[in-house]
Design a protein around this motif. Structure first.
Motif, PDB file in Angstrom:
ATOM      1  N   TRP A 223       0.843  -1.199   0.145  1.00  0.00           N
ATOM      2  CA  TRP A 223      -0.035  -0.151  -0.202  1.00  0.00           C
ATOM      3  C   TRP A 223       0.876   1.410   0.045  1.00  0.00           C
ATOM      4  N   ASP A 226      -0.513   4.717  -1.253  1.00  0.00           N
ATOM      5  CA  ASP A 226      -1.776   5.244  -0.802  1.00  0.00           C
ATOM      6  C   ASP A 226      -1.750   5.686   0.560  1.00  0.00           C
ATOM      7  N   CYS A 228      -3.252   6.404   4.352  1.00  0.00           N
ATOM      8  CA  CYS A 228      -4.135   5.482   4.765  1.00  0.00           C
ATOM      9  C   CYS A 228      -4.527   6.010   6.513  1.00  0.00           C
ATOM     10  N   LEU A 300      -7.814   2.966   3.257  1.00  0.00           N
ATOM     11  CA  LEU A 300      -6.978   3.531   2.120  1.00  0.00           C
ATOM     12  C   LEU A 300      -7.631   4.433   1.161  1.00  0.00           C
ATOM     13  N   HIS A 302      -7.646   6.670  -2.172  1.00  0.00           N
ATOM     14  CA  HIS A 302      -7.285   6.492  -3.570  1.00  0.00           C
ATOM     15  C   HIS A 302      -7.579   7.851  -4.246  1.00  0.00           C
ATOM     16  N   ARG A 305      -8.741   7.397  -8.217  1.00  0.00           N
ATOM     17  CA  ARG A 305      -9.640   6.267  -8.751  1.00  0.00           C
ATOM     18  C   ARG A 305     -10.776   6.688  -9.602  1.00  0.00           C
ATOM     19  N   ARG A 325      -4.775  -1.822  -4.899  1.00  0.00           N
ATOM     20  CA  ARG A 325      -3.754  -0.882  -5.036  1.00  0.00           C
ATOM     21  C   ARG A 325      -4.195   0.233  -6.001  1.00  0.00           C
ATOM     22  N   ARG A 326      -3.899   1.529  -5.881  1.00  0.00           N
ATOM     23  CA  ARG A 326      -4.298   2.593  -6.793  1.00  0.00           C
ATOM     24  C   ARG A 326      -3.604   2.023  -8.384  1.00  0.00           C
TER      25      ARG A 326
END
Length: 385
Positions: A223, A226, A228, A300, A302, A305, A325-326
């Protein structure tokens, strides 16, 4: 005041509403609250909830019951000869556990001083459980100090149990027995048990935080691109990257001085993703569970996205799968783990990882060639910076 004087004061209050200046202040205040609740003195027993409702309350406060279990079980031994019973209630005054003298437990059923009995002041007038809830402090009520005449055959001492993290009332520990076996030390015992339960709860919170951080660190390299936030079951922030924290705090949904995610404490755990998605639409969520309890969540964020976030984790546990994951971000190099075979060194690495995740300052000392630089790099990677 002795019991005869209290009896006279009670009769004067019932007949004329006059409170004696000689009454103990918790008793006088509780009598007045009982009257305001329109409780009648002839109420013979507390309300008793159905089995299904009792089961729901016991399940909801499973962590409280677990923290109090050892104290209640030991009380079954030392109270069996003291003509007393120990009681645990939830914050509404509903009895969820009892231990102690079997004869006293059996006698308590006559007034519903048993599993499922509701003992708030609005339910059954002045009693130690209800008064401790209302006063938010230890209270002892003896014999004729009770508001309802049938309950005056009992004496009780109670102490509130508060959440060590935020001070919220979680329940009451009470010691009850026949009025003719009054023991002035019962209140001290109840206070001691209450402190023990709160200590157990605090230890449980610390363990949950450690489990959350271990889960987070085990996946951090996946991650790395990202931002968090790590939340415990109470909605308290255990760890967050700076940007994620600013995003969460910047939500218009959050007002006041409380932690911005503390509202989650009152929401069923399985509904967290739904509520979080309403306020953090560009995020995904991982609910973390142990075998016996809900522990918390990892959020998370993003930023790029394009599609709606799909929740894949409403049933994940400490062995949960990775979050998405992004897609738009270029992958970063994975964090290289610090390899250590010696148990003592492994313990040091775990401590460094925990401190790094919490952004605590770390001082690494040692002889030349012992791996200080490698450990420092590992700490930097674990911090998420």
């Amino acid at each position: 005041m002795d019991q005869r004087e209290v009896r006279v004061a009670w009769e004067n209050f019932v007949e004329r509403g006059a409170l004696s200046a000689s009454l103990r202040s918790p008793v006088a205040a509780s009598w007045q609250r009982s009257k305001n609740h329109q409780v009648t003195i002839d109420r013979a027993r507390a309300p008793l909830v159905p089995e299904a409702e009792l089961y729901r309350h016991r399940s909801k406060y499973a962590s409280l019951r677990h923290a109090a279990r050892s104290a209640l079980e030991s009380s079954g031994t030392f109270l069996s000869d003291a003509n007393s019973m120990m009681i645990l209630t939830d914050p509404s005054g509903l009895i969820i556990d009892t231990q102690g003298d079997a004869r006293v437990i059996d006698a308590g059923r006559a007034v519903h001083l048993e599993h499922g009995g509701r003992w708030s002041e609005s339910d059954i007038g002045t009693n130690a459980i209800g008064a401790a809830m209302a006063e938010s402090k230890p209270v002892q009520i003896r014999g004729t100090e009770h508001f309802c005449s049938e309950i005056q055959r009992w004496t009780c001492a109670a102490v509130p149990i508060h959440d060590p993290a935020d001070g919220e009332l979680l329940g009451i520990v009470d010691i009850s027995g026949p009025a003719n076996t009054f023991n002035p030390q019962s209140l001290a015992l109840a206070v001691s048990v209450g402190h023990h339960v709160e200590s157990e709860l605090a230890q449980s919170i610390r363990q949950d935080h450690e489990n959350l951080l271990r889960q987070f660190l085990s996946k951090r390299s996946l991650w790395a691109s990202d931002d968090c936030v790590v939340l415990d079951r109470r909605g308290m922030i255990v760890h967050a990257t700076e940007h994620a924290l600013s995003v969460v705090r910047g939500q218009r949904n959050f007002v006041g001085d409380a932690a911005p995610t503390q509202f989650l404490k009152a929401i069923p755990f399985d509904e967290w993703p739904i509520k979080l998605r309403e306020i953090l639409p560009n995020a995904s969520f991982d609910l973390v569970r142990s075998e016996s309890s809900d522990i918390g969540a990892i959020i998370l964020l993003h930023a790029r996205r394009r599609a709606a976030v799909v929740d894949r984790s409403s049933q994940t546990d400490l062995r949960s799968t990775e979050m998405p994951r992004r897609a738009a971000a270029a992958p970063k190099p994975a964090v290289t783990g610090f390899v250590a075979n010696d148990p003592a060194v492994q313990a040091i690495v775990r401590q460094v990882e925990t401190a790094a995740a919490r952004k605590m300052p770390i001082l690494i000392r040692g002889e030349t060639g012992t791996g200080k630089e490698q450990l420092a790099r590992h700490a930097h990677a674990a911090s998420g910076r």
